[in-house]
Design a protein around this motif. Sequence first.
Motif, mmCIF file in Angstrom:
data_model
loop_
_atom_site.group_PDB
_atom_site.id
_atom_site.type_symbol
_atom_site.label_atom_id
_atom_site.label_comp_id
_atom_site.label_asym_id
_atom_site.label_seq_id
_atom_site.Cartn_x
_atom_site.Cartn_y
_atom_site.Cartn_z
ATOM 1 N N ALA A 174 0.321 5.254 1.399
ATOM 2 C CA ALA A 174 -0.587 6.123 2.133
ATOM 3 C C ALA A 174 -0.204 7.566 1.878
ATOM 4 N N THR B 38 -5.392 5.661 1.952
ATOM 5 C CA THR B 38 -4.529 4.544 1.573
ATOM 6 C C THR B 38 -4.974 3.983 0.229
ATOM 7 N N HIS C 183 0.820 -1.205 0.000
ATOM 8 C CA HIS C 183 0.000 0.000 0.000
ATOM 9 C C HIS C 183 0.856 1.257 0.000
ATOM 10 N N ARG D 210 -6.050 10.481 6.387
ATOM 11 C CA ARG D 210 -5.178 9.389 5.977
ATOM 12 C C ARG D 210 -5.860 8.619 4.860
#
Lengths: 147, 154, 393, 163, 307
Positions: D78, D95, D76, D93
Amino acid sequence: MTIGSMFGNILRSLFKKPATENYPFVRKDAPAALRGKLFYDPEKCTGCQLCIKDCPADAIELIVVDKVNKRFVMRYHMDRCTFCDQCVQSCRFNCLNLSDEQWEMASLSRTPMEVYYGRDEDIKFLLEKAAQPGADDSCGPAPAEQA
Amino acid sequence: METKLPSTWEKALDSIRTWARVNSPWVIHFNSGSCNGCDIEILATLTPRYDLERFGVKLQGSPRHADVLICTGPVTRNARDRLVRIYNQMPDPKFVVVVGSCGLSGGVFHGSYNVMGGVDEVIPVDAYVPGCPPRPEAIIHGVVALLDSLKKKP
Amino acid sequence: MTNQSQPQKFIVPIGPQHPALKEPGHFEFGVDGEIVTSATIRLGFVHRGIEKATEDRTWVQNLYLLERICGICSNIHGTVYAIGVEKLAGVEIPPRAKYIRTIVAELERVHSHLLWLGVAAHEGGFDTLFMYSWRDRETVMDLLEGLSGNRVNYSTNLIGGVKFDINEKQADEIRRGLDFLEERTHYYMKVVTTDETFLGRTRDIGTMTREQAELLGAVGPTARASGVPRDVRSESPYLAYNEHPIQLQVHDGGDLLARFIVRLNELFDTYRLIRELLDHMPAGDLTVRVPRRIPEGEVLIRGEAPRGELVYYLKSSGSDKPDRIKVRTPSLCNWGTISHVAVGHKLADMPMLLVGIDPCFSCNDRLVTVNNTQNSQDLTWDALRRYGIEYYK
Amino acid sequence: MDTTTALETAQSLLQPWAQTVTQPEPHRSDFVVAPADLLAAVQALMDARWGYLGAITGVDLPAPAPAEGQPPAESHLAALYQFFNGAAVATLRVTVTHAQPVLPSICDIIPSATIYERELIEMFGFDIENTPVTDHLLLPDDWPQNVYPLRKSFTGFGGAESA
Amino acid sequence: MNNIFPLIALLIFPGGLFLMASGLVYEWVDRKLIARYQNRVGPRWFQPLADVVKLLAKEEIIPTGVSRGLFVALPVIGMAGALTAALYVPIAGFAPSFSFAGDLVVTLYLLSMMTLCLGLAGANTTDRFSLIGATRTLTQLFSYEAPFLLALLGPAIVAGTWNIAEINNFAGQNIWLVVTQLMGFLVALVGLLGKLEMPPFDAPEAETEIVSGALTEYSGRGLALFRLGKDVELVVGLTLVASFYLGGIANPLEFLLKTLGLLIVMAGMQSLFARLRIDQTVGLWWRIGALLALVQLLVLIVVRVLR
């Protein structure tokens, strides 16, 4: 609303002694705290390598000649050193010191910037070993300097 | 200087040339990736406290006018071409002074992906001034060392 | 004159090597006569990949690497980073160390603002002011060198404290130095605000309204000169700023002159603050122990560098090396303002304008902004000349 | 507005989009937001004049090495949108996966975000839709395609590069 | 045998060689004074000489895309112009080597030669800084030239002649004209600064904006000649202003004292002001400089008519 408001100041400067230091001819002492060239005291060193771990610039190497008898040679790369004092802080045995005397290190080549610290015979031993054919080239035949 | 002059003349001319060269080093300053700590110290050498004009040093803007290239900082990928170009633009004879540890070897930036290493990996260097940054006095010392070495050269 | 037949874009490059910039950055100003019609910025000449490099160095080594993001505000980088690491490790440094960090940070502000004053004067072709302010700046450089041992990268910080103490003798020296500087700063304030030739170069140049400043994300003195009351030291006090608050300096002018005034006023406040801190230094240790492995977590630290707000984001995965360090330097935010403000000004104002935000290429080498508010016109040399003649009629 | 109320305001503003809310430090709140909701969330903060965008931080979150017999997990990326209001910090946040690192551009709402977005593109390989400029910002023009220095998988050029 | 003296006068004293030498000395004095005003030590006495010799010994790079002939010839022409101008001026207090009824006008034109060459040299190269420097140089030429001329016209009108030597004599016999024509004196002095592109009128070669202006591409010999030419122009200009406004120049001592006195004032002005933008320069000259000079002339003419 003035024009030439620095007039008084520049006129005074004309008759005042210049603020210039006559440096290369008169050398003023640097402050005692100055962080100049690194010095190493092989007698106190225990070979813990903490300074090397913390050096941000890879400027110091500790070459172990004889671990049991605590014979170490330190190879110091002045051209990499950032004079940050971290190695001195990390050393618990006070064997490192940044000089406030030697800070004029300019030179015309990089060879003198590789400095060996240690006992004379150890350095000699190391350099001879390095000069042998097939030895690690990076040690290079550098002029040694004694601590 | 193709035409042969009598050797005494040539010697005299040479010494005049050397004298002029030593006494009138015009510098150009290039930052190839430094943290500008060295840059401000170089600038400080021109200010009243140190005043490099005593030695005839003059900061020039155009590489065409300069004799000495003062280079600071490790050479970044982006700056490399510029550095070479500026060096090539300078008329002969030209000299390079590297100021600061990262310009000498890469210093703290060693091993970084965008740093090519020291200045001497890209262009020939005539004088090295270590320090992070060197004191202005140490820079003056470096410049004087370079000028002294010029005196000895024919 | 050789290629007057084909149309050419008349673009004035400034940098990466340029006398106005002691650091490399590359600007291209499209000009129309002497008027700037577009501004392009290309950075990256000092991009050294520091953020990546931090990931394979230990927390201790990074202190020195990050200090060398910028040579002018090296201390604040180290301080903010150290505060962050200490926060992650959950240690509190001794109060005396906090005070010393604050004092050095403020001394650094003094040096940086005086430096800026000189450089800005130099860009304006006022070399005498440049020489004088740099001469006086040597006072604070001597103080810092005497304290720390280096004129530029002071390396005040250790993770978990500071390296050196300030004894009474040094404190007195600092006080004396500040007295001298205060007097000189009053003088420079007078010169900058009254000298007609210099005012001609600063008044109404690069004016930025409060709305613009907020929209463009300006920080530090640049924002404060546009009336934005934004200063981390008062917004979110750290170190000793809690006990000894600063007085926020704001000016509504928004032009270059206002930036001069704000910075000089900040100097006065800084002098006061340093004296106050010196008088109230608590006794005690300088360092605490911090483990080599920093516990897992992430923090966001803000500090006020001489140029504005500095943001550090630290992420640790529990090892002796950081997982991610993000640095957002103040100059980065202020860049955007340049390309907006530049358009419509004279080419001759560009160096002053650039310096007006106190740019620091090394700090933020991580961006390029392109802003063609007006498309740069294609001009032939002929047209340019004709325009020049028209313009100066 | 003191820090606590500021954070409470932010929380109520972001209520519709925040998937989870955490408060790692007294002055700092984290809001996990889906990429699709990002624009709306940012718009809500800006409409309420809640602070200013301090930074956008990219973080690479590579998948841990898969256990025996398991299919490799997805890596991932972010992006943390950090907003400051006084001492209060609100982090959005977002992702995305390595395979499809697509984010919407917030430049329409906050013009100064362009520099951060370009950094994300260049350093992490985000694909930011409708961002005004995508030229190289920091890296040299001859930088190889699809090499993103701040991804964990990038470990330098292994010394093969020479001047 | 009779021809030898004009030749000496032309080549060595007070012509060519002496002019160049004194030009270098005056440049040093100027730089030294500025340095002292700025509270530093400044260059050593042989500095300008070393600079010029070094430049002469350096490689000369002729950039691509320029007209080579022009590139080489322009510095020489400029230099020659400045040297020729000196022939009509009482350098070092000696009567000018050549003199005729209207030599003031010729001298002024010759003095502008240098600036013109500089502008052309800039326009000749393809470098962008040079081009901008050239436009600025020429713009500045148009702005200061008229006021400067008007300012020097004042003494000519009072003396009733266009001959420099006669004006010089006239100035020597009467009260210093600086007393009666203060405005003209100021305009002339500041005009000289503009002519020599010294701060605060150094926008054409503003280092921080356009590197070195028109001279950016010059290295080696061309640069040396331009610098020498400027130095000569400095001496000639100072002599002109001193002889017109400061009571004439009758002997070397007077020459030295008066020109150096002027130089002290000029160096002071150079270090006192911030650089003017080119539009400010133009505005200053046409709005204030020309006006002052015109008012001065008007007063002079009225007084003359009334008498």
